[in-house]
Design a protein around this motif. Sequence first.
Motif, PDB file in Angstrom:
ATOM      1  N   ARG A  15       0.847  -1.189   0.000  1.00 36.64           N
ATOM      2  CA  ARG A  15       0.000   0.000   0.000  1.00 36.64           C
ATOM      3  C   ARG A  15       0.885   1.242   0.000  1.00 36.64           C
ATOM      4  NH1 ARG A  15      -5.452  -1.605   1.923  1.00 36.64           N
ATOM      5  NH2 ARG A  15      -5.207  -3.820   2.191  1.00 36.64           N
ATOM      6  N   GLY A  16       0.368   2.343  -0.621  1.00 35.78           N
ATOM      7  CA  GLY A  16       1.113   3.589  -0.647  1.00 35.78           C
ATOM      8  C   GLY A  16       1.772   3.821  -1.992  1.00 35.78           C
ATOM      9  N   PHE A  17       2.525   4.893  -2.056  1.00 35.64           N
ATOM     10  CA  PHE A  17       3.186   5.288  -3.282  1.00 35.64           C
ATOM     11  C   PHE A  17       4.685   5.051  -3.157  1.00 35.64           C
ATOM     12  CE2 PHE A  17      -0.535   8.074  -2.929  1.00 35.64           C
ATOM     13  CZ  PHE A  17      -1.176   7.740  -4.104  1.00 35.64           C
ATOM     14  N   THR A  18       5.279   4.804  -4.291  1.00 33.89           N
ATOM     15  CA  THR A  18       6.728   4.640  -4.291  1.00 33.89           C
ATOM     16  C   THR A  18       7.372   6.022  -4.350  1.00 33.89           C
ATOM     17  OG1 THR A  18       6.885   4.534  -6.684  1.00 33.89           O
ATOM     18  CG2 THR A  18       6.535   2.442  -5.515  1.00 33.89           C
ATOM     19  N   LEU A  19       8.636   6.068  -4.060  1.00 31.65           N
ATOM     20  CA  LEU A  19       9.373   7.326  -4.092  1.00 31.65           C
ATOM     21  C   LEU A  19       9.386   7.916  -5.496  1.00 31.65           C
ATOM     22  CD1 LEU A  19      11.076   9.346  -2.562  1.00 31.65           C
ATOM     23  CD2 LEU A  19      13.074   7.946  -3.069  1.00 31.65           C
ATOM     24  N   ILE A  20       9.510   7.079  -6.495  1.00 29.32           N
ATOM     25  CA  ILE A  20       9.521   7.556  -7.883  1.00 29.32           C
ATOM     26  C   ILE A  20       8.187   8.206  -8.234  1.00 29.32           C
ATOM     27  CG2 ILE A  20       9.695   6.847 -10.307  1.00 29.32           C
ATOM     28  CD1 ILE A  20      12.339   6.782  -8.827  1.00 29.32           C
ATOM     29  N   GLU A  21       7.085   7.602  -7.837  1.00 28.65           N
ATOM     30  CA  GLU A  21       5.769   8.174  -8.122  1.00 28.65           C
ATOM     31  C   GLU A  21       5.618   9.541  -7.453  1.00 28.65           C
ATOM     32  OE1 GLU A  21       3.076   4.148  -8.584  1.00 28.65           O
ATOM     33  OE2 GLU A  21       3.505   4.933  -6.588  1.00 28.65           O
ATOM     34  N   LEU A  22       6.068   9.656  -6.236  1.00 24.52           N
ATOM     35  CA  LEU A  22       5.992  10.940  -5.536  1.00 24.52           C
ATOM     36  C   LEU A  22       6.864  11.992  -6.211  1.00 24.52           C
ATOM     37  CD1 LEU A  22       5.996   9.758  -1.822  1.00 24.52           C
ATOM     38  CD2 LEU A  22       4.081  10.671  -3.131  1.00 24.52           C
ATOM     39  N   LEU A  23       8.049  11.608  -6.651  1.00 19.41           N
ATOM     40  CA  LEU A  23       8.926  12.552  -7.335  1.00 19.41           C
ATOM     41  C   LEU A  23       8.328  13.021  -8.659  1.00 19.41           C
ATOM     42  CD1 LEU A  23      12.450  11.039  -6.637  1.00 19.41           C
ATOM     43  CD2 LEU A  23      11.487  13.152  -5.736  1.00 19.41           C
ATOM     44  N   VAL A  24       7.693  12.119  -9.391  1.00 17.81           N
ATOM     45  CA  VAL A  24       7.059  12.488 -10.659  1.00 17.81           C
ATOM     46  C   VAL A  24       5.943  13.500 -10.406  1.00 17.81           C
ATOM     47  CG1 VAL A  24       5.610  11.618 -12.549  1.00 17.81           C
ATOM     48  CG2 VAL A  24       7.682  10.393 -11.892  1.00 17.81           C
ATOM     49  N   VAL A  25       5.141  13.285  -9.390  1.00 19.06           N
ATOM     50  CA  VAL A  25       4.061  14.216  -9.059  1.00 19.06           C
ATOM     51  C   VAL A  25       4.642  15.573  -8.665  1.00 19.06           C
ATOM     52  CG1 VAL A  25       2.220  14.691  -7.398  1.00 19.06           C
ATOM     53  CG2 VAL A  25       2.405  12.437  -8.461  1.00 19.06           C
ATOM     54  N   ALA A  30       5.697  21.286  -9.919  1.00 16.47           N
ATOM     55  CA  ALA A  30       6.687  22.351 -10.079  1.00 16.47           C
ATOM     56  C   ALA A  30       6.601  22.979 -11.467  1.00 16.47           C
ATOM     57  CB  ALA A  30       8.091  21.818  -9.818  1.00 16.47           C
ATOM     58  N   VAL A  31       6.409  22.188 -12.496  1.00 21.28           N
ATOM     59  CA  VAL A  31       6.284  22.713 -13.856  1.00 21.28           C
ATOM     60  C   VAL A  31       5.024  23.563 -13.978  1.00 21.28           C
ATOM     61  CG1 VAL A  31       5.858  22.050 -16.266  1.00 21.28           C
ATOM     62  CG2 VAL A  31       7.654  20.920 -14.950  1.00 21.28           C
ATOM     63  N   ALA A  36       2.330  29.013 -14.062  1.00 25.98           N
ATOM     64  CA  ALA A  36       1.208  29.787 -13.524  1.00 25.98           C
ATOM     65  C   ALA A  36       1.636  31.049 -12.784  1.00 25.98           C
ATOM     66  CB  ALA A  36       0.382  28.901 -12.594  1.00 25.98           C
ATOM     67  N   VAL A  37       2.704  31.000 -12.019  1.00 23.64           N
ATOM     68  CA  VAL A  37       3.085  32.148 -11.189  1.00 23.64           C
ATOM     69  C   VAL A  37       3.440  33.380 -12.024  1.00 23.64           C
ATOM     70  CG1 VAL A  37       4.795  32.976  -9.526  1.00 23.64           C
ATOM     71  CG2 VAL A  37       3.682  30.785  -9.172  1.00 23.64           C
ATOM     72  N   PRO A  38       4.278  33.294 -13.053  1.00 33.23           N
ATOM     73  CA  PRO A  38       4.551  34.490 -13.859  1.00 33.23           C
ATOM     74  C   PRO A  38       3.296  35.044 -14.538  1.00 33.23           C
ATOM     75  CG  PRO A  38       6.208  32.839 -14.285  1.00 33.23           C
ATOM     76  CD  PRO A  38       5.145  32.190 -13.465  1.00 33.23           C
ATOM     77  N   SER A  39       2.408  34.163 -14.977  1.00 30.67           N
ATOM     78  CA  SER A  39       1.161  34.626 -15.590  1.00 30.67           C
ATOM     79  C   SER A  39       0.328  35.395 -14.582  1.00 30.67           C
ATOM     80  CB  SER A  39       0.355  33.448 -16.126  1.00 30.67           C
ATOM     81  OG  SER A  39       1.039  32.817 -17.168  1.00 30.67           O
ATOM     82  N   TYR A  40       0.229  34.872 -13.372  1.00 32.64           N
ATOM     83  CA  TYR A  40      -0.540  35.545 -12.326  1.00 32.64           C
ATOM     84  C   TYR A  40       0.055  36.916 -12.010  1.00 32.64           C
ATOM     85  CZ  TYR A  40      -2.020  36.856  -7.674  1.00 32.64           C
ATOM     86  OH  TYR A  40      -2.463  37.574  -6.595  1.00 32.64           O
TER      87      TYR A  40
END
Length: 128
Positions: A15-25, A30-31, A36-40
């Motif tokens: 059960r749970g997420f792997t470290l790779i899955e968390l890093l991908v998210v 971040a992308v 979004a931040v410069p547009s805002y």
Amino acid sequence: MRMTTTRRSPMWDERGFTLIELLVVMVIVAVLLAIAVPSYLGFRDRANRSAAKANVRAALPAIEAYYSEKNSYAGATVTKLKASYDAGVSLQTIKSASLTGYCAQAASGNAIAHRTGPSGALTLTGAC
């Protein structure tokens, strides 16, 4: 009769997420933030500039009403305009009010707009 037990794959049993899955998210988030931040910030700056110009434009009828009553711009202040002509005047200040001219200034956020009147242009550069 013999009972057999089925063995599950460890991939489905954990059960749970792997470290790779968390890093991908985290990379995806971040992308999205980097987009979004410069547009805002750009939207916010444009809104501040528009609000400052609108505040100066909205005060012009009250300033001209003051002139038509007194036959001079001298003595015109934001307080007098709010009390006698338009309570919604959102000017920051009226500088250099004289017999024949004035400089009305309004600020919104980091944007400052001013108009030197009665025939001057509405500008966003600098203050009065």
